[in-house]
Each structure stands twice: as structure tokens, then as C-alpha cells.
Design an enzyme around this catalytic site. Structure first.
Site, mmCIF file in Angstrom:
data_model
loop_
_atom_site.group_PDB
_atom_site.id
_atom_site.type_symbol
_atom_site.label_atom_id
_atom_site.label_comp_id
_atom_site.label_asym_id
_atom_site.label_seq_id
_atom_site.Cartn_x
_atom_site.Cartn_y
_atom_site.Cartn_z
ATOM 1 N N HIS B 206 0.872 -1.165 0.000
ATOM 2 C CA HIS B 206 0.000 0.000 0.000
ATOM 3 C C HIS B 206 0.910 1.217 0.000
ATOM 4 O O HIS B 206 1.734 1.369 0.892
ATOM 5 C CB HIS B 206 -0.895 0.003 1.241
ATOM 6 N N CYS B 207 0.802 2.031 -1.022
ATOM 7 C CA CYS B 207 1.710 3.172 -1.151
ATOM 8 C C CYS B 207 1.012 4.464 -0.740
ATOM 9 O O CYS B 207 0.103 4.917 -1.437
ATOM 10 C CB CYS B 207 2.196 3.283 -2.595
ATOM 11 N N PRO B 208 1.417 5.094 0.372
ATOM 12 C CA PRO B 208 0.762 6.339 0.774
ATOM 13 C C PRO B 208 1.077 7.502 -0.170
ATOM 14 O O PRO B 208 0.266 8.402 -0.323
ATOM 15 C CB PRO B 208 1.317 6.605 2.171
ATOM 16 N N GLY B 211 -1.399 7.128 -2.693
ATOM 17 C CA GLY B 211 -2.734 7.154 -2.113
ATOM 18 C C GLY B 211 -3.592 5.968 -2.484
ATOM 19 O O GLY B 211 -4.814 6.066 -2.562
#
EC number: 2.3.1.225
Lengths: 173, 371
Positions: B206-208, B211
Site C-alpha cells: 500500500h503506497c501512501p 494514495g
């Protein structure tokens, strides 16, 4: 009341025609699937989309094994063709990359074209083979490409009828 | 076929008032589906509930279900700000000088690169990463029945065995775990993202910064984003240095006093970005060549101990790269823009959606697979 429907021969013993029901109760009492039957994915060939061709016991009295296997094998062929990594998929990938994937907004991808073929095929199979036996096949895309499911025609008919009735009530049509 | 209240049954070749044979039932289902389609088409113009509004999971949707992102978008806005800000400064202050003194191709190439970076970023952030929809009640019950049949009788007080299915892929036993949230056995390489609360196929991470989750459907866009961003960062960094050198050569080596503040800012941003983004690109290039995901790498699934090898790898770097980057574009199986019944009268709203989605002959739903 007597049942004229012979579940094994699919023909009415009184009128010698294809299965039909003299009244609603007979319909409910006839051989029908208690629940939907789900055919799971076959992961033996890595993560490509393929369904198990093992014949489920619940469908034993409803459809011939060879017809079922042919349907599932054809579906597997279609999905295999869609996911094939070869010349056409490379060309499509490179062309799309060169245009920053904007071309996908106007063009249909190969996978999408094959998905349309698959839903036509499923509709054709339902009309020719499954509906006369009181079964309906669902398109795997409706279930997240996880399962192919078989349902009773009558259950679906009831649910569609309810849907329409609800729509009419909500929108006062 | 109907005419003036009479019905012609194609199966029995009779004309009657009504027929309840399977063929006629099927035709009535089809007719109802067509009516439903026509009514849905009318209702799409009125306010209808689309399926994305009722999807479980912690995603946010925009543009009436066309855009799908995670809930926390703060870091994504920071990414946008950094890229657009730095590039605007470059185009405004460096490019006029460089275009005149060196070549007009420099800003043109920078613009193309910038457009590519933004397209890849938006594609990664806004598309469905490959979310697997949760099992409907019937499917969940069917799976439960299968599990109970497989487990046999469990004595009261004893913990039931863990729900695991073993499958053989390329002569390797792979364990499929059961997801208690989604009520499915996760396909191989799928994983449940706790931030988005969804099972994602070929889950990477999950890449912040983007997003969104990175999964099967958007991994190549994510990789091309990091690659093009590395190139853009190196490009801007290099031409900033060239610009400073040229100015100092022109005006006699007063480097410190002549360097404008914006150039310093750009150089700083690029310098810090360079290390992280180039490193990330290198790491993902390594993963692609081995056909592994970040998730598998972190867990050490195919690290080689117990003679466990990656069953998905083609053992050939070129083939692995081609599969990941040039493979087919998978459809989205989440029907976000399908029409759902706005049911205020029914006591159980989930039944209405089950009825709609269980209709196998429906041609109504406008399915948009490729966003």
C-alpha cells in the site's frame, strides 16, 4: 396431486413434452438445486484464469457430464486466449505505453473484446442447453472471476420478478 | 412469442394462454431483463444509487465511481505538490534561459516527461488495484459447507483446524489462506490490505505517496511512474547544475550571489528525491526480474530456505519483465458504476442488491472494466 415431471428423463410422462409444471406447488416439489452450485478456480497452471472441470455431484441429475465439461473447457479456452502473453499483447502494451495509456480511453483492449465474446457464449449456452434443464449459468465476471455458478431458473425468475415489482413501487411506474 | 393475449410456446409448438415450461420461463426472464434494462436506462438520468456507494471496504470514490482511492490522501497531495511545484519553477525560471542558450528541445522533452509522470501517477492512484469483491452470502455458505465437510467432526472445546487450502503450482505446494473479512479463500499472490480493508490480487504494497494499493492492475503504472520520476528528477537536477554553470561562466564566476533562490530549492528537492526514488526504481526492477511482489519479498516467501522456489517465475529475466510490463490489461471485477436499487421500502437492503447482482441474463449494467 400427482407429479408428471420425471426428473431423470426431463420429459413429462403425461403429455410427453419437455419439463413443465401443472401448478406452482409441483414446481417447488420437483428436483431443484437446494443452493447454488459454485465451480471454483483451478490454480494448477499458476494464476491464469481457469475453472475446475470436475463434475459436481449436485448437478448429477440435472445435466449430462459431457455438456458441462465442454462448457467449462470452452470458457477456460477463452480466458486462456485473453491472458496469453504473445505478440499481440506486447504490441498493445508498447503502443499504450508510448501514448501514456491515454489510448485506452478510446480503444477497447483485447481482454475486453474477449469478455464480450464470453458473455455471448454464456448466453447462447443458457438458451440452448441450460435453460431447458432448468438451470442458469452466471458469467464469472459477476462474481469477481472466482466462481462459475449454476442456479435454478425458477429462483432467478422469482428474484427478477421481485426486482421489477420493487422498481415499479419505488418509482411509481 | 405473444399475440393478442395468446402465447406460442416454441418448445411444445402450441398456442395457449400461458405456459410454464422451462423454455418459456427463460424467455420471460429475458423479457424482464430487457424491461429492467430499459427502465434502468431511464433511471440513470434520475438520481440512482450506484454500486460504489454500497461497496464495503475503506476506499473513497470520486467522479461517480470512476475514481477509486484509499481514505488517507494527505501524502498523495504532497506528492502532487512537490512534482508540480518543482516542475513549474523549472519551466518558469530555467527553461527560458536554457532554450535560448542551449537548445529549445530541452524544455520540450521536459514537458513530455512531466506529462508522462503525471499520467502514470494519476493512473496508479485512481484505478482499481485489483480488488477482489467479497463473497455474497450464498457463495460464503457454500464455502463454509465445503470447509465443514473437509474438517469432519470437531470435538466440542477443541479449536477447529486453520482454514488453509493446498494447491500445486508448477510442482510447488502453495497454501491458500481463508480471509475472514471477505469470506473467500484468497487466490495465490492475493493479500488483504488492512488500510483499505480489501483483498487485492497480486498485492504488492500500500503506497501512501500514491494514495492507493499497488496490485495486479496498476503495478506497471506504478513502476513506470517511479522510473519516469527518476528520469525527470535526474533531468531537472542535471539542467539546474548546467544552468548555474552557464550563468557563472557568462557573468564571471560569481556563483553564490547569482544563483536564484528557486534553483537552490529545485536542487534540494531533486537531491533528496533522487536517492529515494532511484532506489525504489532499482528495487522494483529487481523484483520484476524475479517476478516477485514486495509483499512476498518482505515475508521471505521464496527466499530459498526449505528448497522453496518461486513457482511464478519463468526463470528468465526477459520473460518475467515481459509478463509484468507487457502482459494483458486485466479488467476490474468490481462493478463500481452498476445501478443498484434504491430500496427504502425493503427491510433488508442487501437483499435488493443480491437480487440485482444474481440476475445472470442482465445486460443492463454499464460495466466499466478498465478504469
Amino acid at each position: 396431486m400427482s407429479y408428471c415431471h420425471d426428473p431423470l428423463n426431463f420429459k413429462c410422462q403425461i403429455t410427453n413434452s419437455y419439463p413443465h409444471f401443472h401448478n406452482l406447488q409441483e414446481l417447488h416439489h420437483s428436483a431443484s438445486l437446494a443452493t447454488k452450485v459454485f465451480i471454483q478456480r483451478d490454480y494448477s497452471d499458476s494464476t491464469i484464469c481457469k475453472f475446475q472441470t470436475k463434475f459436481p455431484a449436485e448437478l448429477d441429475s440435472r445435466i449430462e457430464r459431457s455438456l458441462f465439461e465442454e462448457t467449462v473447457k470452452t470458457l477456460n479456452c477463452y480466458y486462456g486466449e485473453a491472458e496469453k502473453i504473445g505478440g499481440q499483447s506486447y504490441l498493445e502494451g508498447c503502443l499504450a505505453c508510448a501514448t501514456a495509456y491515454i489510448i485506452f480511453l478510446c480503444m477497447e483492449t483485447r481482454y475486453e473484446k474477449i469478455l464480450k465474446k464470453i458473455s455471448m457464449y454464456i448466453q447462447e449456452q443458457n438458451e440452448k442447453i441450460y435453460a431447458p434443464r432448468g438451470l442458469l449459468l452466471t458469467d464469472p465476471i459477476e462474481r469477481g472471476m472466482r466462481v462459475v455458478s449454476f442456479a435454478n431458473t425458477w429462483d432467478v425468475f422469482l428474484s427478477v420478478g421481485t426486482t421489477l415489482k420493487e422498481l415499479c413501487t419505488i418509482y411509481k411506474l | 412469442m405473444q399475440y393478442k393475449g395468446f402465447l406460442f410456446c416454441a418448445r411444445s409448438k402450441e398456442i395457449k394462454y400461458s405456459c410454464s415450461c422451462q423454455w418459456c420461463i427463460y424467455n420471460q426472464i429475458k423479457q424482464s431483463a430487457c424491461t429492467f434494462a430499459a427502465m434502468s436506462a431511464v433511471m440513470i438520468t434520475r438520481k440512482v444509487t450506484r454500486k460504489w456507494e454500497k461497496l464495503p471496504g475503506k476506499n473513497t470514490f470520486c467522479c461517480d465511481g470512476r475514481v477509486m482511492m484509499a481514505r488517507q490522501k494527505g501524502v498523495f497531495y504532497l506528492t502532487l505538490f512537490l512534482i508540480i511545484g518543482t516542475c513549474s519553477l523549472f519551466f518558469a525560471f530555467e527553461c527560458p534561459y536554457l532554450a535560448v542558450h542551449l537548445s529549445p528541445a530541452i524544455p520540450v522533452f521536459a514537458v513530455l516527461l512531466f506529462v508522462f509522470v503525471m499520467a502514470m501517477l494519476l493512473r496508479t492512484s485512481f484505478s482499481d488495484p485489483g480488488v477482489l469483491p467479497r463473497a455474497l452470502p450464498e457463495e460464503a455458505n457454500f464455502i463454509e459447507m465445503e470447509i465443514e465437510a473437509a474438517n469432519g467432526n470437531v470435538l466440542a472445546g477443541q479449536r477447529p483446524p486453520p482454514r488453509i487450502k493446498n494447491v500445486q503450482i508448477n510442482n510447488q505446494i502453495v497454501k491458500l489462506k481463508y480471509c475472514y473479512t471477505c469470506k473467500i479463500f484468497r487466490p495465490p499472490r492475493a493479500s488483504h490490505c488492512s488500510i483499505c480493508d480489501n483483498c487485492v490480487d497480486r498485492f504488492d504494497h500500500h503506497c501512501p505517496w500514491v494514495g492507493n494499493c499497488v496490485g495486479k492492475r496498476n503495478y506497471r503504472y506504478f513502476y513506470l511512474f517511479t522510473l519516469s520520476l527518476s528520469l525527470l528528477t535526474i533531468y531537472i537536477f542535471a539542467f539546474d547544475i548546467v544552468h548555474v554553470v552557464l550563468r557563472s561562466v557568462d557573468s564571471g564566476f560569481h556563483v553564490v550571489s547569482l544563483t536564484p533562490h528557486c534553483t537552490v530549492l529545485e536542487v534540494l528537492v531533486c537531491f533528496f528525491t533522487l536517492w529515494s526514488v532511484v532506489g525504489l526504481t532499482g528495487f522494483h526492477t529487481y523484483l520484476i526480474s524475479l517476478n516477485q511482489t514486495t509483499n512476498e519479498d518482505i515475508k521471505g516467501s521464496w527466499s530459498g530456505k526449505n528448497r522453496v522456489q518461486n513457482p511464478y517465475s519463468h526463470k528468465n529475466i526477459i520473460e518475467n519483465c515481459c509478463e509484468v510490463l507487457c502482459g494483458p490489461t486485466y479488467p476490474s471485477v468490481l462493478d463500481r458504476r452498476g445501478v443498484m436499487l434504491e430500496d427504502s421500502t425493503s427491510p433488508n437492503p442487501s437483499d435488493a442488491s443480491t437480487h440485482k447482482s444474481s440476475n445472470p441474463v442482465s445486460q443492463t449494467t454499464v460495466r466499466q472494466h478498465f478504469l
